[in-house]
Scaffold this active site. Structure first.
Site, PDB file in Angstrom:
ATOM      1  N   GLU A 167      10.829  10.373 -21.756  1.00 38.82           N
ATOM      2  CA  GLU A 167      10.745   8.970 -22.160  1.00 38.82           C
ATOM      3  C   GLU A 167      11.359   8.029 -21.103  1.00 38.82           C
ATOM      4  OE1 GLU A 167       8.836   8.289 -24.650  1.00 38.82           O
ATOM      5  OE2 GLU A 167       9.261   6.137 -24.635  1.00 38.82           O
ATOM      6  N   ASP A 202      20.523   7.153 -12.133  1.00 39.88           N
ATOM      7  CA  ASP A 202      20.930   7.577 -10.794  1.00 39.88           C
ATOM      8  C   ASP A 202      21.416   6.339 -10.038  1.00 39.88           C
ATOM      9  OD1 ASP A 202      20.045  10.523 -10.657  1.00 39.88           O
ATOM     10  OD2 ASP A 202      18.294   9.509 -11.450  1.00 39.88           O
ATOM     11  N   ARG A 262      16.986  17.723 -16.676  1.00 46.33           N
ATOM     12  CA  ARG A 262      17.880  18.886 -16.677  1.00 46.33           C
ATOM     13  C   ARG A 262      18.475  19.162 -18.064  1.00 46.33           C
ATOM     14  NH1 ARG A 262      19.127  16.987 -11.028  1.00 46.33           N
ATOM     15  NH2 ARG A 262      18.448  18.710  -9.708  1.00 46.33           N
ATOM     16  N   ALA A 290       8.367  16.688 -14.645  1.00 47.74           N
ATOM     17  CA  ALA A 290       9.070  17.070 -15.883  1.00 47.74           C
ATOM     18  C   ALA A 290       9.386  15.785 -16.660  1.00 47.74           C
ATOM     19  CB  ALA A 290      10.333  17.879 -15.588  1.00 47.74           C
ATOM     20  N   HIS A 350      11.179   8.331 -17.827  1.00 52.94           N
ATOM     21  CA  HIS A 350      10.143   8.069 -16.816  1.00 52.94           C
ATOM     22  C   HIS A 350       9.065   7.133 -17.382  1.00 52.94           C
ATOM     23  CE1 HIS A 350      11.552  12.220 -15.550  1.00 52.94           C
ATOM     24  NE2 HIS A 350      11.698  11.534 -14.425  1.00 52.94           N
TER      25      HIS A 350
END
Ligand code: PAF
Length: 288
Positions: free
Chosen positions: A35, A150, A191, A32, A37
């Site tokens: 930008e 994260d 998400r 999914a 990633h």
């Protein structure tokens, strides 16, 4: 770009990519792609001769009542995006290839994995550490890149890599890449697409309220009341529940009640319209 879905194909492809001593970077993802990633991929291309990306929606890092089934899956579209970025290899194993029948091993990282998301999502970081350890062993990259969004995950992976001598001997083999944000400041996340237009607009309160809290803390205001005001601002925008809104040591993630001489981080996790959003930002240490 070559796509591998089985381990033997992956190993042959990796051997070819590394031929002649070329450096290989890995960008682990759950697909999914957005930008954020693609920024990791571009940074990987800057740092290594060849780039592999993994796409695997890892069931072991989702709790029983989380969004594993709903998690967006768009492999063909993701592959087109990676091809356009000049990625050399896509590793997209099935769940059966990653966790064959009889799979019984788990990697647990004590300490840094226990608070924050570790407390509100029991077992989550065991699932992350286990799959990332497997990805490292499967691809054997020289370096791997992860988003700073994260932040706790990055700390867990750094600890695991150090403790288990993964990706050694390079000390800088785990690369954290700064969070990519939408125009209104919301951190990019796969998400975000769950949100209605109305909740998406209110979600921009999260980075805005965090920046305000950081300005107050850096100006010397008390941490406790500032964090309480942050939680109130989030609740006012419709965030509920707020899993945490905390100041922590940037490295150990030990919660802080006051700003000290070491770099700190403001970390937040909260739900809006049922979707759990996380964010974190640096807080400058108190000048010595
Ligand atoms: O950050 C993610 O997308 C995942 O947690 C990761 C690192 C790919 C492990 O499944």
């Amino acid at each position: 770009m070559q796509t591998a879905t089985e381990l033997d194909v992956l190993r042959t492809a990796v051997a070819e990519l590394r031929d002649g001593g070329r450096a290989l970077a890995l960008v682990p993802t759950m697909g999914a792609l957005h930008e954020g990633h693609l920024t990791l991929v571009r940074e990987a291309r800057r740092r290594a001769d060849r780039v592999a990306v993994s796409i695997f929606v890892n069931p072991t890092q989702f709790g029983p009542n989380e969004d594993l089934d709903a998690y967006p899956r768009q492999l063909a579209e993701d592959a087109r995006m990676l091809e356009a970025e000049g990625v050399d290899l896509l590793w997209a194993p099935s769940v059966a290839a990653m966790y064959p029948a009889g799979f019984a091993t788990s990697v647990a990282v004590a300490g840094v994995s226990e608070g924050f998301c570790g407390a509100s999502r029991p077992g989550h970081f065991d699932g992350v550490a286990t799959v990332v350890c497997k990805l490292f062993n499967q691809v054997r990259p020289d370096l791997a890149l992860f988003g700073e969004k994260d932040w706790q995950q990055l700390a867990v992976i750094r600890c695991m890599a150090r403790d288990l001598d993964l990706l050694a001997p390079r000390a800088d083999a785990i690369v954290g890449v700064p969070t990519v944000r939408e125009a209104d400041g919301l951190a990019m996340s796969s998400r975000n697409r769950y949100l209605s237009a109305e909740a998406r607009a209110r979600a921009a309160t999260l980075p805005r309220a965090m920046r305000e809290a950081i300005a107050r803390i850096e100006a010397g205001e008390d941490v406790g009341p500032t964090l309480a005001a942050l939680a109130e601002a989030l609740a006012g925008a419709g965030f509920a529940p707020i899993d945490y809104a905390e100041l922590a040591d940037a490295e150990s993630l030990a919660p802080l009640r006051s700003l000290g001489p070491r770099p700190a981080r403001l970390l937040v996790a909260a739900r809006i319209e049922g979707t759990r959003l996380i964010d974190n930002m640096p807080v400058s240490p108190r000048p010595g």
